[in-house]
Design an enzyme around this catalytic site. Structure first.
Site, PDB file in Angstrom:
ATOM      1  N   GLU A 217       8.927   3.677   9.533  1.00  0.00           N
ATOM      2  CA  GLU A 217       7.914   4.298   8.664  1.00  0.00           C
ATOM      3  C   GLU A 217       7.155   5.476   9.283  1.00  0.00           C
ATOM      4  OE1 GLU A 217       5.489   1.008   7.349  1.00  0.00           O
ATOM      5  OE2 GLU A 217       7.170   0.006   6.384  1.00  0.00           O
TER       6      GLU A 217
ATOM      7  N   GLU B 298      15.606  -4.333   3.738  1.00  0.00           N
ATOM      8  CA  GLU B 298      14.532  -5.277   3.381  1.00  0.00           C
ATOM      9  C   GLU B 298      14.476  -5.475   1.874  1.00  0.00           C
ATOM     10  OE1 GLU B 298      10.782  -4.153   5.165  1.00  0.00           O
ATOM     11  OE2 GLU B 298      11.728  -3.479   7.010  1.00  0.00           O
TER      12      GLU B 298
HETATM   13  C1  XIL Z   1       5.853  -7.602   6.358  1.00  0.00           C
HETATM   14  C2  XIL Z   1       6.030  -9.097   6.534  1.00  0.00           C
HETATM   15  O1  XIL Z   1       6.960  -9.556   5.574  1.00  0.00           O
HETATM   16  C3  XIL Z   1       4.714  -9.814   6.368  1.00  0.00           C
HETATM   17  O2  XIL Z   1       4.852 -11.196   6.689  1.00  0.00           O
HETATM   18  C4  XIL Z   1       3.647  -9.182   7.272  1.00  0.00           C
HETATM   19  O3  XIL Z   1       2.400  -9.782   7.019  1.00  0.00           O
HETATM   20  C5  XIL Z   1       3.562  -7.684   7.037  1.00  0.00           C
HETATM   21  O4  XIL Z   1       4.839  -7.115   7.210  1.00  0.00           O
HETATM   22  N1  XIL Z   1       7.981  -2.989   5.882  1.00  0.00           N
HETATM   23  C6  XIL Z   1       8.463  -3.552   7.028  1.00  0.00           C
HETATM   24  C7  XIL Z   1       8.276  -5.014   7.272  1.00  0.00           C
HETATM   25  O5  XIL Z   1       9.155  -2.877   7.805  1.00  0.00           O
HETATM   26  O6  XIL Z   1       8.128  -5.298   8.643  1.00  0.00           O
HETATM   27  C8  XIL Z   1       7.084  -5.539   6.507  1.00  0.00           C
HETATM   28  O7  XIL Z   1       7.066  -6.947   6.687  1.00  0.00           O
HETATM   29  C9  XIL Z   1       7.176  -5.152   5.056  1.00  0.00           C
HETATM   30  C10 XIL Z   1       7.175  -3.661   4.886  1.00  0.00           C
END
Ligand code: XIL
Length: 377
Positions: A162, A267
């Protein structure tokens, strides 16, 4: 769905009733990842309970249906190096051991990210920002220690997460502010030095937004021009029922693979809930107050919304199959709806239905359609 079979065995005057459980043939044979074995890995994120052994039911689903894993939180810097020089490898070790024991593809997530990085990373003992030199050293130590520990065992890394804003500019993170633009290059260089065999990725959300797509393309081109090894671009894929459009998503797959790197869907999940904001991104810093009208499906998901979810999930998979030569892995951000981070983000305490397995760890109908799609030769 288990069918309870009742067998009545007659033994002379006595009758014995035996109950036995057996799953229907189709489900017994269902192994999601096998249908895509010649195309791409099918992955899932593992949370703390799963890795620590407290959720054996969903772990059985993981073993049956997935052949790639990524840790949802335990490798993020706030967890793996909560204090300077103090590393906690307990869960990451278990995570990697599970993947190895089950012959899975293992992705590390994530090394350099503006979120879930502990405060100490950026400041000195007086809480002032550290110098560029110190910051580079900390980044180097972090990457060398983490990547080095799993050298040859974690196959791929989300090196930077990001770093680009939705308008295509670089995110004004502490890394950028203190080090400058070359923090990106340095992160990839350190990861490459720590494990020359590992594949290295850039990962981000909202990648279908045209300006962001362009920003990521430019950033990766700059890294390539600087001679940095970058093997892939991860499109997180936190999507909604309405957006992004499959057309824009497709344009990004094409634009990224045109750079000569692999594309990963890293994701994937699809919220069915109303959005409290215009933005459909996934910046975890944004949060909104709970209101009941933003949580409409506590009693269950209406059939028409479930149908919409299924149709769109299948649409995404058709796209992934179309680009199977460019895509190396499709990973879901969790196994079942109950575990999805979307139940708590961007509003805490809602009931979302984002994944392909329901709250009872049963595959949704669309899984059978997706598997049929993957099985087509
Ligand atoms: C999220 C997790 O799923 C949560 O449990 C945590 O509280 C916050 O992060 N982008 C990403 C992930 O790259 O690491 C994030 O994961 C969601 C957004």
């Amino acid at each position: 769905m288990e069918i309870l079979k009742k067998k009545i065995i007659r033994l002379g005057a006595m009758s014995l009733v035996i109950f036995s459980c057996s799953a229907p043939k189709a489900e017994q044979a269902l192994h999601f990842h096998e249908a895509f074995a010649d195309k791409f890995f099918i992955g899932t994120a593992l949370n703390t309970a799963q890795i620590a052994g407290g959720d054996t039911v969903s772990m059985a689903v993981v073993r049956q249906h997935f052949n790639a894993i990524v840790p949802e939180n335990c490798m993020k810097s706030e967890n793996i190096q909560p204090h300077e020089g103090v590393f906690d490898f307990e869960l990451p070790d278990k995570f990697v051991a599970f993947g190895e024991a089950n012959n899975m593809h293992i992705n590390g997530h994530t090394l350099i990210w503006h979120s879930q990085t502990p405060r100490w990373f950026f400041v000195d003992s007086l809480k002032n920002d550290v110098s560029r030199e110190v910051m580079i050293q900390r980044m180097r130590d972090h990457i060398f220690t983490v990547v080095g520990r799993y050298k040859g065992r974690v196959h791929t890394w989300d090196v930077v997460n990001e770093a680009v804003m939705d308008d295509g500019t670089l995110r004004p993170s502490k890394f950028l502010e203190i080090i400058g633009e070359d923090y990106l290059q340095l992160a990839f260089q350190f990861a490459n030095e720590a494990d020359p065999e590992a594949k290295l990725y850039y990962n981000d959300y909202s990648m279908a937004i045209p300006a962001k797509r362009e920003g990521v393309v430019n950033m990766v081109k700059n890294l390539q021009a600087a001679g940095v090894q970058i093997d892939g671009i991860g499109m997180q894929g936190h999507v909604g029922l309405e957006s992004p459009s499959l057309e824009e998503f497709e344009k990004s797959i094409v634009a990224f693979s045109d750079l000569g790197v692999k594309v990963l869907i890293t994701e994937w999940d699809m919220t069915v809930l109303p959005s409290p904001w215009e933005n459909t991104g996934a910046d975890i810093a944004n949060r909104f107050v709970y209101r009941p009208e933003m949580d409409p499906y506590r009693a269950g998901l209406p059939a028409d919304v479930a149908a919409q979810f299924n149709e769109r999930a299948l649409g995404f998979f058709k796209l992934f199959v179309k680009y199977q030569d460019q895509i190396d892995r499709v990973t879901f951000w969790g196994v079942n709806d109950a575990q999805s981070w979307k139940n708590d983000w961007p509003i805490k305490g809602r009931m979302d239905y984002t994944l392909l397995f329901d709250r009872n760890n049963q595959p949704k109908d669309v899984v059978y359609e997706i598997v049929a799609l993957g099985s087509k030769k």
